[in-house]
Design a protein around this motif. Structure first.
Motif, PDB file in Angstrom:
ATOM      1  N   ASP A  41      32.035  12.866  38.738  1.00  8.53           N
ATOM      2  CA  ASP A  41      31.562  14.163  38.273  1.00  8.53           C
ATOM      3  C   ASP A  41      30.160  14.407  38.822  1.00  8.53           C
ATOM      4  OD1 ASP A  41      31.853  16.568  36.956  1.00  8.53           O
ATOM      5  OD2 ASP A  41      31.740  15.743  34.936  1.00  8.53           O
ATOM      6  N   HIS A  42      29.722  15.644  38.728  1.00 11.10           N
ATOM      7  CA  HIS A  42      28.384  16.038  39.162  1.00 11.10           C
ATOM      8  C   HIS A  42      28.055  17.324  38.416  1.00 11.10           C
ATOM      9  CE1 HIS A  42      25.150  17.461  41.807  1.00 11.10           C
ATOM     10  NE2 HIS A  42      24.985  16.170  42.091  1.00 11.10           N
ATOM     11  N   GLU A  43      26.789  17.531  38.125  1.00 12.14           N
ATOM     12  CA  GLU A  43      26.393  18.729  37.375  1.00 12.14           C
ATOM     13  C   GLU A  43      26.776  20.021  38.091  1.00 12.14           C
ATOM     14  OE1 GLU A  43      21.718  19.063  38.766  1.00 12.14           O
ATOM     15  OE2 GLU A  43      22.205  17.947  36.951  1.00 12.14           O
ATOM     16  N   ASP A  44      26.909  19.987  39.415  1.00 15.86           N
ATOM     17  CA  ASP A  44      27.312  21.170  40.186  1.00 15.86           C
ATOM     18  C   ASP A  44      28.808  21.214  40.462  1.00 15.86           C
ATOM     19  OD1 ASP A  44      24.630  21.970  40.348  1.00 15.86           O
ATOM     20  OD2 ASP A  44      24.310  20.775  42.162  1.00 15.86           O
ATOM     21  N   GLY A  45      29.565  20.293  39.862  1.00 17.22           N
ATOM     22  CA  GLY A  45      31.002  20.220  40.117  1.00 17.22           C
ATOM     23  C   GLY A  45      31.304  19.297  41.294  1.00 17.22           C
ATOM     24  N   ILE A  46      32.574  19.142  41.565  1.00 16.13           N
ATOM     25  CA  ILE A  46      33.044  18.230  42.617  1.00 16.13           C
ATOM     26  C   ILE A  46      33.965  18.999  43.552  1.00 16.13           C
ATOM     27  CG2 ILE A  46      34.509  16.197  43.058  1.00 16.13           C
ATOM     28  CD1 ILE A  46      31.774  15.455  41.953  1.00 16.13           C
ATOM     29  N   ASN A  47      33.822  18.747  44.864  1.00 19.58           N
ATOM     30  CA  ASN A  47      34.736  19.362  45.822  1.00 19.58           C
ATOM     31  C   ASN A  47      35.475  18.270  46.610  1.00 19.58           C
ATOM     32  OD1 ASN A  47      33.178  18.591  48.155  1.00 19.58           O
ATOM     33  ND2 ASN A  47      31.823  20.350  47.789  1.00 19.58           N
ATOM     34  N   VAL A  48      36.387  18.694  47.445  1.00 18.26           N
ATOM     35  CA  VAL A  48      37.234  17.771  48.199  1.00 18.26           C
ATOM     36  C   VAL A  48      36.419  16.880  49.135  1.00 18.26           C
ATOM     37  CG1 VAL A  48      39.097  17.635  49.902  1.00 18.26           C
ATOM     38  CG2 VAL A  48      39.250  19.262  48.044  1.00 18.26           C
ATOM     39  N   ASP A  49      35.411  17.433  49.771  1.00 22.10           N
ATOM     40  CA  ASP A  49      34.589  16.636  50.688  1.00 22.10           C
ATOM     41  C   ASP A  49      33.849  15.517  49.952  1.00 22.10           C
ATOM     42  OD1 ASP A  49      35.377  18.165  52.869  1.00 22.10           O
ATOM     43  OD2 ASP A  49      33.696  19.562  52.664  1.00 22.10           O
ATOM     44  N   GLN A  50      33.392  15.817  48.744  1.00 24.78           N
ATOM     45  CA  GLN A  50      32.715  14.789  47.955  1.00 24.78           C
ATOM     46  C   GLN A  50      33.687  13.683  47.538  1.00 24.78           C
ATOM     47  OE1 GLN A  50      31.308  17.746  45.204  1.00 24.78           O
ATOM     48  NE2 GLN A  50      29.181  17.501  45.897  1.00 24.78           N
ATOM     49  N   CYS A  51      34.896  14.073  47.184  1.00 25.00           N
ATOM     50  CA  CYS A  51      35.923  13.077  46.846  1.00 25.00           C
ATOM     51  C   CYS A  51      36.221  12.193  48.055  1.00 25.00           C
ATOM     52  CB  CYS A  51      37.206  13.762  46.369  1.00 25.00           C
ATOM     53  SG  CYS A  51      37.055  14.518  44.734  1.00 25.00           S
ATOM     54  N   ALA A  52      36.296  12.800  49.227  1.00 22.97           N
ATOM     55  CA  ALA A  52      36.555  12.033  50.451  1.00 22.97           C
ATOM     56  C   ALA A  52      35.415  11.069  50.742  1.00 22.97           C
ATOM     57  CB  ALA A  52      36.766  12.986  51.624  1.00 22.97           C
ATOM     58  N   GLU A  53      34.170  11.521  50.549  1.00 22.42           N
ATOM     59  CA  GLU A  53      33.003  10.667  50.766  1.00 22.42           C
ATOM     60  C   GLU A  53      33.051   9.444  49.842  1.00 22.42           C
ATOM     61  OE1 GLU A  53      28.121  10.874  50.244  1.00 22.42           O
ATOM     62  OE2 GLU A  53      29.370  12.461  49.390  1.00 22.42           O
ATOM     63  N   VAL A  54      33.314   9.674  48.570  1.00 29.01           N
ATOM     64  CA  VAL A  54      33.377   8.573  47.599  1.00 29.01           C
ATOM     65  C   VAL A  54      34.566   7.670  47.900  1.00 29.01           C
ATOM     66  CG1 VAL A  54      33.689   8.002  45.159  1.00 29.01           C
ATOM     67  CG2 VAL A  54      32.125   9.855  45.822  1.00 29.01           C
ATOM     68  N   SER A  55      35.686   8.257  48.258  1.00 27.54           N
ATOM     69  CA  SER A  55      36.881   7.479  48.587  1.00 27.54           C
ATOM     70  C   SER A  55      36.611   6.523  49.748  1.00 27.54           C
ATOM     71  CB  SER A  55      38.035   8.423  48.940  1.00 27.54           C
ATOM     72  OG  SER A  55      39.183   7.686  49.316  1.00 27.54           O
ATOM     73  N   HIS A  56      35.917   7.024  50.767  1.00 23.03           N
ATOM     74  CA  HIS A  56      35.594   6.201  51.940  1.00 23.03           C
ATOM     75  C   HIS A  56      34.741   4.999  51.528  1.00 23.03           C
ATOM     76  CE1 HIS A  56      34.771   5.263  56.118  1.00 23.03           C
ATOM     77  NE2 HIS A  56      33.485   5.205  55.818  1.00 23.03           N
ATOM     78  N   GLN A  57      33.729   5.239  50.702  1.00 28.26           N
ATOM     79  CA  GLN A  57      32.843   4.154  50.265  1.00 28.26           C
ATOM     80  C   GLN A  57      33.575   3.163  49.364  1.00 28.26           C
ATOM     81  OE1 GLN A  57      29.739   3.353  51.192  1.00 28.26           O
ATOM     82  NE2 GLN A  57      29.887   4.992  52.686  1.00 28.26           N
ATOM     83  N   ILE A  58      34.392   3.689  48.453  1.00 29.84           N
ATOM     84  CA  ILE A  58      35.147   2.802  47.560  1.00 29.84           C
ATOM     85  C   ILE A  58      36.113   1.947  48.375  1.00 29.84           C
ATOM     86  CG2 ILE A  58      36.966   2.778  45.800  1.00 29.84           C
ATOM     87  CD1 ILE A  58      35.472   5.044  44.396  1.00 29.84           C
ATOM     88  N   SER A  59      36.769   2.551  49.339  1.00 25.79           N
ATOM     89  CA  SER A  59      37.708   1.796  50.191  1.00 25.79           C
ATOM     90  C   SER A  59      37.015   0.634  50.885  1.00 25.79           C
ATOM     91  CB  SER A  59      38.338   2.709  51.243  1.00 25.79           C
ATOM     92  OG  SER A  59      39.194   3.621  50.641  1.00 25.79           O
TER      93      SER A  59
END
Length: 153
Positions: A41-59
């Motif tokens: 989550d983020h105070e400004d909401g979440i978009n697909v690019d942010q999910c992809a960024e986090v997914s890459h790091q988690i992977s």
């Protein structure tokens, strides 16, 4: 439960290090079709690019640490309007809202509760269903979600 706790400890710093709120994690081990779902989550909401960024790091972290032996699908998403609730702090933030709660084992003859989240008392979540208050220990809750209210102004 132990696997989810291990994943929280591993993934929370990755998500927060990227500037997002680590909302929670779900892990469903279903043989060859296991799923690791991470909510951010983020105070400004979440978009697909942010999910992809986090997914890459988690992977990358998951590849190095390898906490899940079998194949799994990684999903990273916003908690959404029907956001799952994981911690007492999250429950406290939504007092007065409608929730669906499913318990691991029956409490007073039932596992499912749909009602208003009315309070947090020690380690218990209070849900009012049809005028009756139920104090549900947080450790007995298998899954809880907000029920979106589209009538709010």
């Amino acid at each position: 439960m132990a696997k989810v706790d291990e994943l929280k400890v591993l993934l929370d710093p990755v998500v927060t290090g990227l500037g997002y709120v680590f909302w929670g994690v779900e892990y469903a081990s279903q043989g060859k079709h296991s799923t690791l779902r991470v909510f951010i989550d983020h105070e400004d909401g979440i978009n697909v690019d942010q999910c992809a960024e986090v997914s890459h790091q988690i992977s990358a972290v998951m590849d190095v640490e390898d906490p899940i032996a079998q194949n799994y699908t990684l999903e990273v998403s916003s908690p959404g309007m029907d956001r799952p609730l994981f911690t007492l702090e999250q429950y406290a933030a939504y007092i007065g809202e409608w929730v669906n709660v499913r318990l691991r084992a029956p409490f007073e003859g039932r596992r499912k509760f749909k009602g208003v989240l009315t309070a947090i008392e020690d380690q218990d979540v209070c849900v009012t269903v049809d005028g009756t208050d139920y104090l549900l220990p947080i450790e007995s809750i298998e899954k809880a979600n907000l029920i979106p209210n589209f009538d709010k102004k």
